[in-house]
Enzyme design. Structure first.
Site, mmCIF file in Angstrom:
data_model
loop_
_atom_site.group_PDB
_atom_site.id
_atom_site.type_symbol
_atom_site.label_atom_id
_atom_site.label_comp_id
_atom_site.label_asym_id
_atom_site.label_seq_id
_atom_site.Cartn_x
_atom_site.Cartn_y
_atom_site.Cartn_z
ATOM 1 N N GLY A 20 -41.489 99.466 30.830
ATOM 2 C CA GLY A 20 -42.231 100.080 29.765
ATOM 3 C C GLY A 20 -42.320 99.063 28.628
ATOM 4 O O GLY A 20 -43.096 98.667 27.959
ATOM 5 N N ARG A 43 -51.178 91.307 22.145
ATOM 6 C CA ARG A 43 -50.786 92.645 21.501
ATOM 7 C C ARG A 43 -49.069 92.698 21.446
ATOM 8 O O ARG A 43 -48.995 93.740 21.783
ATOM 9 C CB ARG A 43 -51.409 93.816 22.060
#
Ligand code: HPA
Length: 234
Positions: A20, A43
Site C-alpha cells: 500500500g 503523485r
C-alpha cells in the site's frame, strides 16, 4: 505512460508486488531487488523495477483503499501487461486463533462493496486468489517457519469503522483479518485473466487490541516480500 503511471512501455515487469505504502515499495526494491530503478513517481506513488534471482519484478505502491488500488491495478494490467499481481500489506486480526506477526494468505476477500460494484450490481461475485500463487505462498511461508493462516479476509471501505456489527459478523463467519484492498485486486485480476494474491501480516488485532511494535514491522514486511517473490516464481 498512463494517467497515473509515468513508466515507459517495457518499464514494468509482468510480475508486480503491490504494497500500500510507496515508501515500502522503495524499501522492498532496494532491499530485495538487483539494480532497482525508479519507473514511476506520479503523485508520489513510487514504482521500481529490478530483478530477483534473474527474474524481472516491479514493486509498485497501490495506495490505501480499493479505489486507489483499482486505478493502479487496471493500468498495470491493461496498459503495461502485468500478469501476476501480489499485494503485500498489513491487516487486523479477526480471530483468536490469529496472532500478531502471523501471515494470512487470502483465499477469498469479502466486502461491503468494491469499485467493481457498478459491473456486478446485484451479483455477489466471490473474489478469490489464484490457486497456484496461493499454494506456492503457503509453501514458502511454512518453509520460513512463519505461522501462516489460509482463508477468507475482509476488505473494508473504512479504517475508522462506525459499524462494529459488520466486524462481528465477519468474525462469526470465520474471516481471518481485515484490510482495505484485496477484494478489488482479485476482481480486476479475474476480469483480465491474470493471477492475483494477497499476502498479509497481522499488524493489529481487533479482538485483543494488540499491535505490532514498530521495530518489528520491517522484519515482518521483509518476510512477506520474500514469500511473495518465491510464490511468483515457484
Ligand atoms: N482495518 C482495516 N485495515 C487494516 C487494519 C484494520 O484494522 N489493520 C491493518 N489494515
Amino acid at each position: 505512460m498512463t494517467i497515473h503511471i509515468g513508466a515507459k512501455p517495457g518499464d514494468i515487469a509482468q510480475t508486480v508486488l503491490m504494497p500500500g505504502d510507496p515508501y515500502r515499495a522503495k524499501w522492498a526494491a532496494e532491499t530485495f531487488l538487483t539494480a532497482p530503478r525508479l519507473v514511476n513517481e506520479v503523485r508520489g506513488m513510487l514504482g521500481f523495477t529490478g530483478t530477483w534471482r534473474g527474474n524481472e519484478v516491479t514493486i509498485h505502491g497501490s495506495g490505501m483503499g480499493m479505489p486507489s488500488l483499482s486505478i493502479y491495478a487496471n493500468e498495470l494490467i491493461r496498459d503495461y501487461g502485468a500478469k501476476t499481481l501480489i499485494r503485500i500489506g498489513s491487516c487486523g486480526g479477526m480471530q483468536n486463533s490469529v496472532g500478531i506477526r502471523d501471515v494470512i494468505v487470502a483465499m477469498t476477500a469479502s466486502s461491503v462493496s468494491t469499485p467493481s460494484r457498478g459491473i456486478f450490481r446485484e451479483l455477489n461475485f466471490a473474489p478469490c486468489a489464484d490457486w497456484s500463487l496461493l499454494r506456492a505462498a503457503v509453501t514458502a511461508a511454512e518453509a520460513k517457519g512463519v505461522t501462516t493462516h489460509v482463508g477468507g479476509i475482509y476488505s473494508a471501505d473504512v479504517f475508522y469503522d462506525e459499524r462494529p456489527d459488520l466486524n462481528e459478523q465477519m468474525t462469526r463467519h470465520g474471516i481471518l483479518g481485515v484490510e482495505m484492498e484485496a477484494a478489488e485486486l482479485y476482481n480486476v485480476a479475474a476480469r483480465h485473466g491474470v493471477r492475483a494474491l494477497a499476502v498479509l501480516t497481522v499488524s493489529d488485532h481487533l479482538l485483543t487490541g494488540e499491535a505490532l511494535p514498530s521495530e518489528d514491522r520491517e522484519k515482518s514486511f521483509g518476510d512477506m516480500v520474500e514469500i511473495a517473490l518465491e510464490s511468483a516464481f515457484a
